[in-house]
Scaffold this active site. Structure first.
Site, short mmCIF file in Angstrom:
data_model
loop_
_atom_site.label_atom_id
_atom_site.label_comp_id
_atom_site.label_asym_id
_atom_site.label_seq_id
_atom_site.Cartn_x
_atom_site.Cartn_y
_atom_site.Cartn_z
N GLY A 220 -14.86 27.27 -13.61
CA GLY A 220 -13.63 27.41 -12.83
C GLY A 220 -12.34 27.37 -13.62
N THR B 36 -17.68 33.34 -9.32
CA THR B 36 -18.49 32.14 -9.57
C THR B 36 -18.60 31.95 -11.06
OG1 THR B 36 -20.70 31.19 -9.53
CG2 THR B 36 -20.57 33.59 -9.24
N GLY B 37 -18.28 30.75 -11.50
CA GLY B 37 -18.37 30.52 -12.93
C GLY B 37 -17.59 29.27 -13.31
N THR C 285 -22.56 28.18 -6.93
CA THR C 285 -21.52 28.44 -5.93
C THR C 285 -21.92 29.63 -5.07
OG1 THR C 285 -19.80 27.57 -7.34
CG2 THR C 285 -19.12 29.29 -5.81
N GLY D 176 -11.84 23.10 -8.84
CA GLY D 176 -12.09 24.33 -9.59
C GLY D 176 -11.34 25.51 -9.00
N ASP D 177 -11.84 26.68 -9.30
CA ASP D 177 -11.19 27.92 -8.87
C ASP D 177 -11.53 28.31 -7.43
OD1 ASP D 177 -13.86 28.26 -9.96
OD2 ASP D 177 -13.61 30.38 -9.45
N1 ASP Z 1 -16.43 28.08 -9.95
C1 ASP Z 1 -16.98 26.82 -9.55
C2 ASP Z 1 -16.09 25.72 -10.06
O1 ASP Z 1 -15.67 25.76 -11.18
C3 ASP Z 1 -18.36 26.61 -10.04
C4 ASP Z 1 -19.25 27.81 -9.99
O2 ASP Z 1 -18.89 28.86 -9.52
O3 ASP Z 1 -20.39 27.71 -10.44
O4 ASP Z 1 -15.85 24.79 -9.34
#
Ligand code: ASP
Length: 346
Positions: free
Chosen positions: A265, A262-263, A212, A242-243
């Site tokens: 979500g 980022t992570g 992301t 996601g988030d």
């Molecule tokens: N946060 C993003 C999601 O969950 C993915 C990511 O940040 O890697 O859609």
């Protein structure tokens, strides 16, 4: 603990912008937060920006020099685009958008062109942007034919009475705003297609190399903004969102603090991560580094390991880039034009 900062020492993209490519920053120019431990905010920038290109399982031994160079060049180009906006008196919002557009157009990151595939084999994109001064925000979720979702998110904020639009409605709004449909093959990359096939054979846990992109910026007049753009998670199903497009979870900005996460979500939504960091800054007086570290390095890992990272900036220009994964593509630039890029725990 202050970690040393690895710098990009090649010229290229930024020379024309009059940017300084620092190879050895003086100690006092090092910016706080460059760590996976709680780093106090000890340095600040007058104006500048921080970007990320995703947190996840990024292993040094699996990174070839060529690949690392490509990532560093793309991050540097994005910082250059944002820097020029700020240098020329533009807004933090403009800088955030300019930097994210570059990252969306790169096939390297899980946003725009390099987006991951859903279980149905399509690219479904989410993005959001927020203006810290006015608390105005815009977001799009589940769009499949918009080249730069961050641009559409900004249009939602500026040209609609709403905050978040989704799916075909968001695409219809894009057409009304003069954004043409982008052919689906623009979003096809062999690498992400392969990742989908791999994910389908190992369904247990969502893939952890994510990618992301996001940006936070502070402009010359002291305004903060934040934005995030993503393809979400490989093999996502049932219209999962996601988030990243959720204001307060993946993106938040107010007058004092701006955050892009980022992570994984689902954890970022449940923990309202971006807002939690800003609320800690506002209500407890915590530094942005302490607030971001508490959320990313203490709270999230208690629930699940390798959940992700965040970039944060306050109105004094203190920055933080904590992550609880093995790496996070990240970089920042300040008013001197000095660019710093890092990928692993440095
Ligand atoms: N946060 C993003 C999601 O969950 C993915 C990511 O940040 O890697 O859609």
């Amino acid at each position: 603990m202050m970690h040393s900062i690895r710098l990009l020492c090649s010229s290229m993209a930024l020379a024309s912008a009059g940017m300084v490519l620092a190879c050895q920053p003086p100690a006092e120019q090092r910016v706080a937060g460059e760590a996976t431990t709680a780093t106090p905010a000890t340095a600040r920038v007058e104006w500048g920006m921080v970007i990320h290109g995703g947190a996840g399982t990024i292993r040094r031994k699996e990174m070839t020099p060529d690949r690392e160079r490509e990532y560093r060049a793309a991050l540097t180009e994005a910082l250059g685009a944002g820097y020029r906006v700020l240098r020329d008196g533009g807004t933090s919002l403009g800088a955030v958008s300019a930097a994210i557009v570059i990252l969306e157009d790169s096939p390297l990151f899980n946003a725009g062109r390099g987006a991951v595939f859903t279980a149905d084999g399509v690219n479904s994109l989410d993005a959001s942007i927020m203006d810290g001064t006015t608390l105005r925000a815009g977001a799009v979720a589940g769009v499949t034919d918009v080249k730069n979702p961050i641009v559409l998110a900004r249009l939602v904020m500026e040209k609609s009475p709403h905050v978040m639009l989704s799916g075909t409605g968001a695409e219809r709004f894009a057409r009304e705003q003069g954004i043409p449909a982008t052919p689906k093959d623009w979003f096809f990359t062999e690498r992400r297609w392969k990742e989908l096939q791999e994910a389908k054979t190992a369904e247990a846990k969502p893939a952890t190399e994510r990618g992301t992109v996001g940006a936070v910026a502070l402009d010359r007049t002291g305004r903060l903004a934040a934005g995030t753009s993503t393809g979400g998670m490989t093999n996502k199903k049932w219209g999962r969102i996601g988030d990243s497009p959720v204001i307060g979870a993946g993106t938040y900005a107010n007058a004092r603090c701006a955050v892009s996460g980022t992570g994984w979500g689902e954890y970022y939504i449940r923990n309202v991560v971006a807002y939690d960091i800003c609320a800690r800054v506002e209500y407890t007086g915590a530094s942005v580094a302490a607030a971001a570290s508490e959320v990313i390095l203490t709270r999230l890992p208690k629930q699940e390991k390798d959940t992700g990272g965040a970039i944060a900036m306050d109105r004094e220009g203190h920055i933080a880039t904590p992550f609880n994964t093995s790496g996070m593509y990240r970089g920042w630039v300040d008013q001197t034009g000095a660019v710093r890029i890092a990928i692993f725990v440095e």
